[in-house]
Design a protein around this motif. Structure first.
Motif, PDB file in Angstrom:
ATOM      1  N   THR A   3       0.862  -1.160  -0.107  1.00 19.61           N
ATOM      2  CA  THR A   3      -0.014  -0.016  -0.005  1.00 19.61           C
ATOM      3  C   THR A   3       0.680   1.355   0.023  1.00 19.61           C
ATOM      4  O   THR A   3       0.217   2.357  -0.226  1.00 19.61           O
ATOM      5  N   ALA A   7       0.058   5.144  -0.378  1.00 18.30           N
ATOM      6  CA  ALA A   7      -0.238   5.710   1.003  1.00 18.30           C
ATOM      7  C   ALA A   7       0.849   5.637   1.825  1.00 18.30           C
ATOM      8  O   ALA A   7       1.387   4.613   2.354  1.00 18.30           O
ATOM      9  N   SER A  64     -16.976   3.913  -0.958  1.00 14.32           N
ATOM     10  CA  SER A  64     -16.526   5.112  -0.477  1.00 14.32           C
ATOM     11  C   SER A  64     -17.959   5.742   0.060  1.00 14.32           C
ATOM     12  O   SER A  64     -17.816   6.776   0.713  1.00 14.32           O
ATOM     13  N   GLY A  89      -4.802   3.505   6.731  1.00 15.05           N
ATOM     14  CA  GLY A  89      -4.019   4.496   5.885  1.00 15.05           C
ATOM     15  C   GLY A  89      -4.359   5.964   5.988  1.00 15.05           C
ATOM     16  O   GLY A  89      -5.698   6.230   6.036  1.00 15.05           O
ATOM     17  N   ASN A 106      -7.356   7.459   3.743  1.00 13.67           N
ATOM     18  CA  ASN A 106      -7.533   6.358   2.866  1.00 13.67           C
ATOM     19  C   ASN A 106      -8.674   5.628   3.734  1.00 13.67           C
ATOM     20  O   ASN A 106      -8.973   5.621   4.843  1.00 13.67           O
ATOM     21  N   ILE A 156      -1.504   2.961  -5.039  1.00 18.97           N
ATOM     22  CA  ILE A 156      -2.277   3.395  -3.747  1.00 18.97           C
ATOM     23  C   ILE A 156      -1.337   4.565  -3.193  1.00 18.97           C
ATOM     24  O   ILE A 156      -1.971   5.484  -2.574  1.00 18.97           O
TER      25      ILE A 156
END
Length: 465
Positions: free
Chosen positions: A22, A29, A302, A76, A79, A27
């Motif tokens: 990640t 992050a 989301s 995250g 995130n 991503i």
């Protein structure tokens, strides 16, 4: 996350987690937030670290509380992904101890011109490392050591930062040369110690170059209606959508159902499957006995919340929701076998091929339909990077003459070639290659040349790909 096997924690402790890729593209992050729960994971009111480096390890100071149902959550920063430690552990109040964390970094200087406010491959940079003492006592003799590893070469020498008061922060500039590819990454590892106390090795991932992302949305749909009988599989079972031409990495999967009706929604499950037969339950055990007619449901990881569970007596209304599976059902063949994923983004991978939507009604006598068909949307992102392309000039570290031969050594970096050249006059003539190129190793290279009758001889080393 740990502590999965811890039994009693207090004071300053190290939390570890699986980065699972990640920290890098797509991503990216770079940071995580670390929380603690005292009620078995029902809530996480204690923030132990904010935007800590996503390196897999961080030292935190536990609050002075007593609990036998503590858990750790690593999420995250900015995130949606997170992980929670698997079992409860005990926390007891600890004594006054220092605990130093890496709380941030900032690029301070670059060797490659013109500067681009980024670390580039083979660039020597200076980075400000921001450290904070989050413990309850001052440090005595804090030492920060930037390690040679993970693409970091020729780092600064260890720095003694001395005493850092509780709650105070300090910024220290440390330099290194980054080795990697444009768009790749290097990881700076900063080891912190205070006498015999080890505050851990803190990692910071640096992406090489200046990145730009192209985000695109592709929608595929099947507008044909589906019928949901009074008990049993929908017709068709499944409704299929053929996806093609998705080439960039998938960042998000969204499923939309158009015109869903049913006289007893609690009876039905909705399942979506990708071409690899990986599947996610869209909903199960939702809406109770409250009849719905022609609602449009969009499922997006989301979204702010889930569909109402059957037991809360709320009616399903049109809107955007997270997947809402309250039952661990497995739909009959030819639907994929369970257990199913809990998110739509888990179905990303290679999306090209046949996707399927399945409905199953588990009880009679109520039925329904999907009048407007369904769609699946892919949000994709493609990142490109621009980098400075100069290469660091090698540095001679020693030159000696012995037994009519001259020996000299110079610094190298892996991935580069080094050509030694020689000439006898700096005002006339040209440089001549001395032997074949040397492959860089990240350590010093040494060669020698027998002296001749030339009164003066000059040497140089050039670096290149």
């Amino acid at each position: 996350t740990s502590p999965n096997t811890a039994t009693n924690w207090s004071g300053a402790r190290t939390v570890t987690w699986n980065v699972a890729g990640t920290a890098s593209a797509p991503i990216n992050a770079a940071g995580v937030d670390i929380y603690m729960s005292t009620n078995g994971g029902l809530s996480f009111p204690f923030l132990l670290a904010s935007n800590a480096a996503n390196s897999g390890s961080a030292v935190v100071v536990l609050p002075n509380v007593t609990s036998s149902q503590a858990r750790i959550k690593v999420q995250g920063t900015g995130n949606i992904f997170f992980d929670i430690s698997d079992v409860n552990f005990s926390v007891t109040p600890g004594g006054n101890v220092p605990a130093v964390q890496l709380v941030g970094t900032a690029l301070a200087a670059e060797s490659c011109l013109p500067t681009n406010n980024a670390i580039d491959p083979y660039e020597t940079v200076s980075v400000n490392w921001i450290l904070s003492n989050v413990g309850t006592a001052p440090t005595t003799n804090l030492v920060a050591t930037l390690l040679t590893s993970n693409g970091v070469y020729y780092p600064s020498v260890p720095v003694n930062l001395g005493a850092i008061a509780s709650g105070a922060s300090v910024t220290q500039a440390l330099s290194f040369t980054a080795v990697g590819s444009c768009g790749g990454s290097v990881t700076g590892l900063l080891k912190l110690s205070d006498g015999t106390a080890d505050f851990g090795t803190w990692g910071k991932v640096f992406i090489l170059g200046v990145g730009s992302a192209t985000v695109s949305t592709q929608v595929f749909q099947n507008v044909s209606a589906m019928s949901i009988p009074t008990g049993g599989a929908s017709s068709p079972y499944p409704s299929a959508i053929t996806v093609s031409g998705v080439t960039n990495p998938v960042a998000k999967v969204i499923v939309k159902l158009n015109g869903l009706s049913h006289t007893y929604p609690d009876d039905i499950d909705g399942l979506v499957a990708n071409p690899s037969s990986q599947a996610t339950l869209l909903f199960s055990g939702c809406g109770g006995a409250n009849s719905i007619s022609g609602v449009t449901l969009t499922f997006d990881d989301s979204a702010a919340g889930k569909l109402p569970v059957s037991t809360n007596l709320q009616t399903i209304v049109s809107g955007t929701y997270q997947t809402s599976a309250y039952y661990a059902d497995t739909l009959p063949l030819p639907a994929p076998a369970g257990p199913y994923n809990s998110t739509l983004n888990a179905l990303g991978g290679n999306p090209n091929g046949n996707w399927g939507l399945y409905f199953y009604d588990w009880a009679t006598p109520d039925g329904g339909s999907l009048s407007g068909g369904w769609s699946v949307t892919f949000v994709t992102s493609n990142s490109t990077y621009a980098c400075c392309s100069s290469y660091p000039q090698p540095t001679f570290t020693s030159t000696t003459v012995s037994n009519k031969a001259i020996f000299f050594s110079w610094t190298t970096l892996p991935g580069l070639q080094y050509q030694v050249q020689v000439r006898t006059n700096l005002t006339s003539g040209t440089w001549q290659n001395f032997g074949p190129p040397f492959a860089g190793t990240g350590d010093l290279l040494t060669t020698n040349n027998l002296t001749t009758s030339d009164p003066i001889r000059f040497y140089r080393v050039s670096a290149g790909p």
